[in-house]
Scaffold this motif. Structure first.
Motif, mmCIF file in Angstrom:
data_model
loop_
_atom_site.group_PDB
_atom_site.id
_atom_site.type_symbol
_atom_site.label_atom_id
_atom_site.label_comp_id
_atom_site.label_asym_id
_atom_site.label_seq_id
_atom_site.Cartn_x
_atom_site.Cartn_y
_atom_site.Cartn_z
ATOM 1 N N VAL A 121 0.836 -1.200 0.000
ATOM 2 C CA VAL A 121 0.000 0.000 0.000
ATOM 3 C C VAL A 121 0.874 1.255 0.000
ATOM 4 N N ALA A 122 1.946 1.250 0.778
ATOM 5 C CA ALA A 122 2.863 2.397 0.782
ATOM 6 C C ALA A 122 3.447 2.623 -0.605
ATOM 7 N N SER A 123 3.718 1.544 -1.319
ATOM 8 C CA SER A 123 4.238 1.663 -2.685
ATOM 9 C C SER A 123 3.211 2.328 -3.603
ATOM 10 N N GLU A 124 1.939 2.011 -3.413
ATOM 11 C CA GLU A 124 0.890 2.646 -4.214
ATOM 12 C C GLU A 124 0.807 4.145 -3.910
ATOM 13 N N ALA A 125 1.082 4.509 -2.662
ATOM 14 C CA ALA A 125 1.013 5.924 -2.279
ATOM 15 C C ALA A 125 2.097 6.747 -2.966
ATOM 16 N N HIS A 126 3.224 6.110 -3.327
ATOM 17 C CA HIS A 126 4.353 6.847 -3.892
ATOM 18 C C HIS A 126 3.974 7.663 -5.120
ATOM 19 N N TRP A 127 3.122 7.126 -5.974
ATOM 20 C CA TRP A 127 2.848 7.787 -7.247
ATOM 21 C C TRP A 127 1.541 8.579 -7.233
ATOM 22 N N ASN A 128 0.904 8.651 -6.082
ATOM 23 C CA ASN A 128 -0.299 9.466 -5.937
ATOM 24 C C ASN A 128 0.037 10.776 -5.231
ATOM 25 N N ASP A 129 -0.798 11.784 -5.418
ATOM 26 C CA ASP A 129 -0.591 13.069 -4.750
ATOM 27 C C ASP A 129 -1.167 13.076 -3.342
ATOM 28 N N LEU A 130 -2.152 12.225 -3.091
ATOM 29 C CA LEU A 130 -2.872 12.235 -1.824
ATOM 30 C C LEU A 130 -3.427 10.848 -1.562
ATOM 31 N N PHE A 131 -3.415 10.434 -0.290
ATOM 32 C CA PHE A 131 -3.961 9.133 0.105
ATOM 33 C C PHE A 131 -5.039 9.379 1.160
ATOM 34 N N ILE A 132 -6.236 8.856 0.913
ATOM 35 C CA ILE A 132 -7.371 9.050 1.819
ATOM 36 C C ILE A 132 -7.673 7.740 2.540
ATOM 37 N N ALA A 133 -7.820 7.808 3.850
ATOM 38 C CA ALA A 133 -8.122 6.618 4.646
ATOM 39 C C ALA A 133 -8.944 7.045 5.864
ATOM 40 N N THR A 134 -9.319 6.058 6.684
ATOM 41 C CA THR A 134 -10.084 6.311 7.902
ATOM 42 C C THR A 134 -9.164 6.255 9.105
ATOM 43 N N CYS A 135 -9.397 7.130 10.088
ATOM 44 C CA CYS A 135 -8.610 7.075 11.324
ATOM 45 C C CYS A 135 -8.705 5.670 11.914
ATOM 46 N N PRO A 136 -7.574 5.004 12.137
ATOM 47 C CA PRO A 136 -7.604 3.613 12.624
ATOM 48 C C PRO A 136 -7.877 3.533 14.119
ATOM 49 N N ARG A 137 -9.130 3.712 14.475
ATOM 50 C CA ARG A 137 -9.515 3.666 15.884
ATOM 51 C C ARG A 137 -10.022 2.285 16.264
ATOM 52 N N ASP A 138 -10.314 2.104 17.537
ATOM 53 C CA ASP A 138 -10.764 0.798 18.026
ATOM 54 C C ASP A 138 -12.254 0.610 17.803
ATOM 55 N N ASP A 139 -12.711 0.879 16.586
ATOM 56 C CA ASP A 139 -14.134 0.722 16.284
ATOM 57 C C ASP A 139 -14.310 0.019 14.940
ATOM 58 N N GLY A 140 -13.462 -0.975 14.705
ATOM 59 C CA GLY A 140 -13.555 -1.744 13.476
ATOM 60 C C GLY A 140 -12.474 -1.421 12.468
ATOM 61 N N HIS A 141 -11.694 -0.360 12.709
ATOM 62 C CA HIS A 141 -10.671 0.039 11.757
ATOM 63 C C HIS A 141 -9.260 -0.114 12.317
ATOM 64 N N SER A 142 -9.131 -0.564 13.559
ATOM 65 C CA SER A 142 -7.816 -0.650 14.195
ATOM 66 C C SER A 142 -6.889 -1.629 13.486
ATOM 67 N N ARG A 143 -7.449 -2.611 12.776
ATOM 68 C CA ARG A 143 -6.594 -3.592 12.091
ATOM 69 C C ARG A 143 -5.789 -2.946 10.974
ATOM 70 N N TRP A 144 -6.220 -1.764 10.538
ATOM 71 C CA TRP A 144 -5.504 -1.080 9.468
ATOM 72 C C TRP A 144 -4.458 -0.103 9.997
ATOM 73 N N ARG A 145 -4.258 -0.033 11.307
ATOM 74 C CA ARG A 145 -3.277 0.903 11.855
ATOM 75 C C ARG A 145 -1.875 0.670 11.287
ATOM 76 N N PRO A 146 -1.357 -0.572 11.230
ATOM 77 C CA PRO A 146 -0.022 -0.751 10.632
ATOM 78 C C PRO A 146 0.052 -0.256 9.186
ATOM 79 N N MET A 147 -1.034 -0.451 8.426
ATOM 80 C CA MET A 147 -1.053 0.014 7.043
ATOM 81 C C MET A 147 -1.023 1.534 6.985
ATOM 82 N N ILE A 148 -1.842 2.181 7.841
ATOM 83 C CA ILE A 148 -1.897 3.641 7.876
ATOM 84 C C ILE A 148 -0.533 4.206 8.247
ATOM 85 N N GLU A 149 0.107 3.611 9.234
ATOM 86 C CA GLU A 149 1.413 4.091 9.669
ATOM 87 C C GLU A 149 2.456 3.899 8.575
#
Length: 296
Positions: A121-149
């Motif tokens: 995913v970080a590699s995909e971000a390299h060639w984009n101008d902006l990456f949109i995601a959801t705040c990785p909170r403990d409400d169903g999105h926390s599993r994506w925290r490593p990806m967001i970081e």
């Protein structure tokens, strides 16, 4: 508070800002209901900048480390098949949804194990101008925290994080910049410049817990304010003297000015290849009620 606001007469509307735009916008998709929130924001921004949207569909495969022995090999194989089939269903639904988008778009699917997915995913971000995601909170999105970081610290681009079920704020009218005299803040402002340039109100603040540095921060704010003015952006600049935490001070100021977007530098460090968010950054990700723009 110490106000060092630039007068409107001192602001020259620079031609350079008019050419500042995002042309490629990536948006994280995972098959959850939150996809609709992220796509709504992505579509609004893409329409504003005449940008192309790339949906990054992440289908996280089970961690092989959780399985051991011959039975484990069989078990993980069956589980991978099940996750892949579920991914097929989600991909079909996402393609149907993307077909209704106005801006040009494409969908890229990533099936990968933990550790490899984040890199992809970080590699995909390299060639984009902006990456949109959801705040990785403990409400169903926390599993994506490593990806967001991973995107935040290794993507090389700005990251727009949306609070879960965030209402669409389009156009963005008021931007709050949380400024410190650091490389991370400079990167955040540079990456967010297309959004800042289109705002009708821009507020720059620094939180002073105790006097330090050049004029305790006021002179630094004067420099960044003047820099933005050369880009044709009029901004107010304020030093916040507070006994609360920097996070609470920034969020209180965001409420006071009715900010549609908070722009700050992302802080953290790498330990054994695991990205760990810094204190203020992590607190903002966990608490912000408005979209948060981060860059490292």
């Amino acid at each position: 508070m110490n106000d060092i606001t630039l007068s409107s007469s001192s602001v020259a509307k620079a031609q350079a800002v008019r050419g500042t735009a995002y042309r490629d916008i990536a948006v994280h998709l995972d098959g959850s209901p939150e996809d609709e929130t992220r796509l709504a924001h992505a579509e609004a921004l893409a329409a504003s900048f005449t940008a192309r949207i790339t949906g990054i569909f992440t289908n996280l495969l089970p961690d092989p480390a959780l399985f051991a022995g011959e039975f484990g090999v069989t078990g993980i194989g069956q589980l991978v098949d099940a996750v892949t089939e579920e991914g097929d269903v989600n991909e079909k639904r996402l393609r149907q949804r993307l077909a209704r988008l106005g801006p040009a778009h494409e969908l890229r699917r990533l099936d990968a194990f933990p550790g490899l997915l984040e890199q992809a995913v970080a590699s995909e971000a390299h060639w984009n101008d902006l990456f949109i995601a959801t705040c990785p909170r403990d409400d169903g999105h926390s599993r994506w925290r490593p990806m967001i970081e991973s995107v935040m610290f290794d993507g090389g681009r700005g990251l727009l994080l949306l609070p879960p079920t965030a209402a669409l704020r389009s156009p963005i009218k008021t931007v709050l910049i949380g400024w410190t005299d650091t490389r991370q803040s400079a990167r955040a402002v540079a990456e967010a410049l297309p959004l800042i340039a289109r705002a009708t109100k821009v507020h720059i603040v620094t939180v002073r817990e105790e006097a330090h540095g050049r004029m305790g921060g006021a002179e630094v704010l004067a420099d960044i304010s003047t820099h933005l003015a050369r880009h044709g952006i009029e901004a107010t600049a304020t030093v916040l003297n507070t006994e609360t935490s920097p996070t609470d001070a920034l969020l209180a100021e965001a409420r006071r000015v009715s900010a549609d977007l908070i722009v700050v530098g992302a802080y953290g460090h790498s330990r054994f290849r695991e990205w760990v968010l810094g204190g203020v950054t992590a607190d903002l990700v966990d608490c912000t009620p408005v979209p948060l723009f981060l860059a490292h």
